[in-house]
Structure formats: structure tokens, C-alpha cells
Design an enzyme around this catalytic site. Structure first.
Site, short mmCIF file in Angstrom:
data_model
loop_
_atom_site.label_atom_id
_atom_site.label_comp_id
_atom_site.label_asym_id
_atom_site.label_seq_id
_atom_site.Cartn_x
_atom_site.Cartn_y
_atom_site.Cartn_z
N ARG A 266 10.77 5.21 -22.38
CA ARG A 266 11.68 6.25 -21.89
C ARG A 266 11.09 7.63 -22.13
O ARG A 266 10.57 7.91 -23.21
CB ARG A 266 13.03 6.13 -22.59
CG ARG A 266 13.66 4.78 -22.32
CD ARG A 266 15.07 4.66 -22.83
NE ARG A 266 15.56 3.32 -22.54
CZ ARG A 266 16.76 2.87 -22.90
NH1 ARG A 266 17.60 3.67 -23.55
NH2 ARG A 266 17.13 1.65 -22.60
N ARG A 281 14.55 7.56 -31.98
CA ARG A 281 14.37 7.90 -30.57
C ARG A 281 12.89 7.99 -30.24
O ARG A 281 12.23 8.97 -30.54
CB ARG A 281 15.08 9.23 -30.27
CG ARG A 281 15.22 9.56 -28.79
CD ARG A 281 16.05 10.81 -28.58
NE ARG A 281 17.39 10.66 -29.11
CZ ARG A 281 18.41 10.08 -28.46
NH1 ARG A 281 18.22 9.65 -27.23
NH2 ARG A 281 19.58 9.97 -29.01
N GLU A 353 24.26 4.31 -32.59
CA GLU A 353 24.19 3.29 -31.55
C GLU A 353 23.00 2.35 -31.75
O GLU A 353 21.87 2.79 -31.96
CB GLU A 353 24.06 3.97 -30.18
CG GLU A 353 23.95 2.97 -29.05
CD GLU A 353 23.65 3.63 -27.71
OE1 GLU A 353 23.91 4.84 -27.55
OE2 GLU A 353 23.13 2.93 -26.83
N SER A 356 24.33 -1.43 -26.51
CA SER A 356 25.25 -0.95 -25.50
C SER A 356 25.48 -2.11 -24.55
O SER A 356 24.54 -2.64 -23.98
CB SER A 356 24.61 0.24 -24.77
OG SER A 356 25.56 0.90 -23.97
N ARG A 395 15.76 0.29 -34.11
CA ARG A 395 16.93 0.78 -34.82
C ARG A 395 17.46 -0.25 -35.82
O ARG A 395 18.02 0.10 -36.85
CB ARG A 395 18.02 1.20 -33.83
CG ARG A 395 17.62 2.45 -33.06
CD ARG A 395 18.70 2.97 -32.15
NE ARG A 395 18.23 4.17 -31.44
CZ ARG A 395 18.97 4.89 -30.62
NH1 ARG A 395 20.23 4.55 -30.40
NH2 ARG A 395 18.47 5.95 -30.02
#
Length: 428
Positions: A266, A281, A353, A356, A395
RNA sequence: GGAGAGGUGGCAGAGUGGUCGAUUGCAUCGGUCUUGAAAACCGACGGCUCCGCGAGGGGCCCGUGAGUUCGAAUCUCACCCUCUCCGCCA
């Protein structure tokens, strides 16, 4: 993509529902395009019908050995008119399609109102955050501390290769990272009924259009330079869901459950300055993804089930988490309902988070033309697609390091993970 | 990278300019027969879309996109993909 019939028949209702997202639908513009379409399409099709009739007449005349010259003369003017009308129609239809591709999915009625993540609604919590009787280190400090000279978690070396937001891992930490992937995949395939799949990490634009990343979110993606138009996948959702593109699945095969490990890439354009430190991230990270393809009537139940599968991983690892229902304004473009799972991060004293889980209903299926059919059905129908992280591996590693840290800077290996770690009980 | 072959409905496989959206077989569905099933026989059977309250009537789709033609699954060009052989390679 929303149902074009719905956009034709009840534009105001759609506009109202999309308003909950904070999205303003250009109803006047769409209605105007639609009106033009109707007129031009009727004209073009009439001309086509006439052409067909005349061509047929020529064929019949010729078969009987009659003179066809007069018939040909009659058709002269038709060609230019038809070409013109077809060109107009094509141009208009691609404008309409382009407009439709920009419209997000309609939120389900059960989705809470709200504009931002501040309005999300906590659904449940599991586990209790641990009380530490020593100063808590964050995962960066822990990972770098394992072997200061040659850190197990090494952002400096990664930056040397690739710049910011990349990581290098070594030794037992790298092994734990890999073990997590195996543990997650084995759990989903062994206990939750998923089939493991392996897929390409480079995909063409049509796949990204199918799941909704394109045309609207190109800036979030890494695109290859070269003759072929290829992108690095931002999630396994893209290749895995698109496996059924242009297919009519036998209803007996549903539900289809696929689990897949891939790296994800990403660009993180627009998140400059956020989560600069650590693994949270990254431009590249590993994820195990769950994808389900189900009959329409089953999709809402499947969302609950799939969310539970992601939670199960955290439960086995003994990591405290909470489940949050995203509000209408915070949901992703293609989703009609999303649960985020947030894991406890001790150094930040907050839930972050880690998964999802979304139901897309027929939104992606319509873009992909992914349908199903059984013997009783007259026509194939769009199936429903869902997906969820199960889980984001980087994560999860953060959560384990921080929640399982010891006073001496070592980290206890969660019991459930030990079989995949050769029985190791502690790293660092 | 070089040479060749090919992409047609759920599958197999005909069709090389004209009533072809497409012969046929398999599969599927309905029926007859049967205690039941199989077999046999009869029938149905692609997708998308437009107009219409409806009955119904159109249009588009033979890998994709352009082109030739009154008319294209069929001819031309480009691209994509698959297969075979050679070379290279993990």
C-alpha cells in the site's frame, strides 16, 4: 456497483441512503444522462433493426436470383446514420458506466449513523488488558533490543534498501512472524472450513475494478512500470475474490470459503506522519485473508461467522480485543457493513485495528459478473461476497510482543503458537 | 526469444460471407413408463439488454478491439490468452 435498475427507478431513495455516508449523489446529472440514453438507444436500435431487415432482403433476393442493385441503392443513407447513432450511444454508455463505478455501496440499515471513526459503535470486548508492574516497552524497543548490534527488528537496514515504512526481521522474531502465518492458515483451514489458496501478487486493472479499488483509489496502489499494466495487490481480497469473475458457480458449491496468505502493498498516500514508528503502518506487510462467496440470503449471517473466525485467532493467542461496528461515514467504498476488530496495544494504551470484516452484498459481484445458479433457478443471480483479515500478521506480531513482554525485555511465546515455533516458550 | 496450432453456449464439438445466436452429443430440468430406480421414449433448455401495464416486439453477444461489406462466428489488422516443439531458466 449498484444495480443500474435501482439507479433508474428510485434515484432519490439511493441518494438518501448514500447520504448517510456523507456522499452526495448527483441525481440531476444521472437522471439527465439516463434520459439521453433512452432516446439515443431507441434511435440506434431502430436503425440496427432496419439494417438487419434490409440485409436479409438482399440475401433472399440473391438466393432467388433476383437483381439486388435496387435494394443496395436503398440502403445507402442508412450506413452513415447508423454509424453516427452507434458512436453516440457508445460514448454515452461509457459515461454512464464511469459515473456508476464512482458510486459507493449502500450502507445496511443496521449500520450506525455517523461521520467518522469517532462515531463507530463498540459491539463487544474480549479479554482484559494486562497490568504491568514494570515500564512497558513498545514493540520497536523490544524488537530492536533482542540483539542491539543486529536487531531482530531492523528499520534502519530496511530504510537503506527501500526507504521509510519497510522492515527487516531476523532470527526468532522472523520465525514468529512466519509461525503466525502458518498458525492462522492452519486454524482457518483445519477448524473453520476454509480452503487454502495461492494467488498472484500482481494483478491487472480489471481485477482491481472488480473489488472496487479502481477507478477511484488508484493513488493508494503501487503500479508497475512497464508494458503490462500491473499493480501490486493491496490485499489478497483482490486476487482471491476475483477468482469467480465472469463465472457462474454451481449453487451446490456455496458457500465457498477461501483463506489466503499474501504480502500486501500500500502506498499509504495521504497518511504522511501517521504511525511513523514501528510495524503498524508499512508499505509491505503480510496478511492472512478470509474470503467467502455465499447466496444472498446467507450473507449477513456469514459476516457474523467470518468475524468470529478472525476473533478466534485473537482468543487462541490470548490477546484482548474489541469489536467495533463501523458507522456509515467510516466504511469502505464497497462495503455495506463492516466490523473492525481492534487489538489491545499496551504501549499506546488503546485498541488498534487488526482486522476488518465486511459484507459487500452484490456490489463486487456485479462489477465482476460473478453469479451462481442451481437447477431450480431460471436465471443465474449475483452472489454475495465477503472478506475479512484473519489477521494482519505484522500487527499481530506487535500485539504479541507488547502484551507478552517480560521485565527483562524478553517475550513469552503464546501457548497456542508454540507448536509452530518448535516448542519455544520465550524469545529475545 | 524462435516456429507452429488454436480460442464457439455448463462441457465436448460442428459451422469458412447471407433466413446462424448458431447442427449434434453429453450434462441439467419436466413428463411417460416403473413398487422405486436405471434404461428407453417425449418435451424443455445460453447470457445481457431496450421498449411496452400486458400480450408481445426489438437490439447486442462465437477471446478483445478496430476494419472490409448491403450483410461477418466466417474475410483483414492489432492485441490478449491457451496448447505443441526448440532455446533459456527457478
Amino acid at each position: 456497483m449498484l444495480d443500474p435498475k435501482l439507479l433508474r427507478s428510485d434515484l432519490e431513495l439511493v441518494a438518501r441512503q448514500l447520504g448517510r455516508r456523507g456522499y452526495t449523489l448527483d441525481t440531476a446529472g444521472l437522471a439527465a444522462l439516463e434520459e439521453q440514453r433512452k432516446e439515443i438507444q431507441t434511435r440506434a436500435q431502430n436503425l440496427q433493426a432496419e439494417r438487419n431487415a434490409r440485409a436479409k432482403a438482399v440475401g433472399q433476393a440473391k438466393a432467388k436470383g433476383e437483381d439486388i442493385a435496387p435494394l443496395l441503392a436503398q440502403s445507402e443513407a442508412l450506413g452513415a446514420q447508423l454509424t453516427q447513432a452507434e458512436a453516440e450511444l457508445n460514448a454515452l454508455q461509457s459515461r454512464i458506466e464511469h459515473a456508476h463505478l464512482q458510486i459507493p455501496n449502500i450502507p445496511d440499515d443496521s449500520v450506525p449513523d455517523g461521520q467518522s471513526d469517532a462515531d463507530n459503535v463498540e459491539v463487544r470486548r474480549w479479554g482484559t488488558p494486562r497490568q504491568f508492574d514494570f515500564p512497558v516497552r513498545d514493540h520497536v524497543a523490544l524488537g530492536e533490543g533482542f540483539n542491539p548490534a543486529n536487531a531482530a527488528l531492523d528499520f534502519e537496514r530496511a530504510a537503506k534498501l527501500s526507504g521509510a515504512r519497510f522492515s527487516v526481521m531476523r532470527g526468532q522474531l522472523a520465525r514468529m512472524h512466519r509461525a503466525l502465518i502458518q498458525f492462522m492458515l492452519d486454524t482457518h483451514t483445519g477448524e473453520h472450513g476454509y480452503q487454502e489458496v495461492y494467488v498472484p501478487y500482481l494483478v491487472g486493472p480489471q481485477a482491481l475494478r472488480g473489488t472496487g479499488q479502481l477507478p477511484k483509489f488508484e493513488e493508494d496502489l503501487f503500479k508497475l512500470r512497464g508494458e503490462r499494466e500491473l499493480y501490486l495487490i493491496p490485499t489478497a481480497e483482490v486476487p482471491v475474490t476475483n477468482l469467480v469473475t465472469d463465472e457462474i458457480v454451481d449453487a451446490a458449491q456455496l458457500p465457498i470459503r477461501w483463506a489466503c496468505h499474501t504480502p500486501c502493498f500500500r502506498s499509504e498516500a495521504g497518511s504522511h506522519g501517521r504511525d511513523i514508528r514501528g510495524l503498524i503502518r508499512q508499505h509491505q506487510f503480510e496478511k492472512v485473508e478470509m474470503v467467502q462467496l455465499v447466496k444472498p440470503e446467507d450473507s449477513m449471517a456469514a459476516l457474523e461467522e467470518l468475524t468470529g473466525h478472525a476473533e478466534k485467532i485473537l482468543q487462541k493467542l490470548g490477546l484482548p480485543y474489541r469489536v467495533v461496528a463501523l458507522c456509515a461515514g467510516d466504511m469502505g467504498f464497497s462495503s455495506c457493513k463492516t466490523y473492525d476488530i481492534e487489538v489491545w496495544v499496551p504501549s499506546q494504551e488503546t485498541y488498534r485495528e487488526i482486522s476488518s470484516c465486511s459484507n459487500f452484498r452484490d456490489f463486487q459481484a456485479r462489477r465482476m459478473q460473478a453469479r451462481y445458479k442451481d437447477a431450480q433457478m431460471k436465471k443465474p443471480e449475483l452472489l454475495h461476497t465477503l472478506n475479512g483479515s484473519g489477521l494482519a500478521v505484522g500487527r499481530t506480531l506487535v500485539a504479541i510482543l507488547e502484551n507478552y513482554q517480560n521485565a527483562d525485555g524478553t517475550v513469552t511465546v503464546p501457548e497456542a503458537l508454540r507448536p509452530w515455533m518448535g516448542g519455544l516458550t520465550c524469545i529475545g
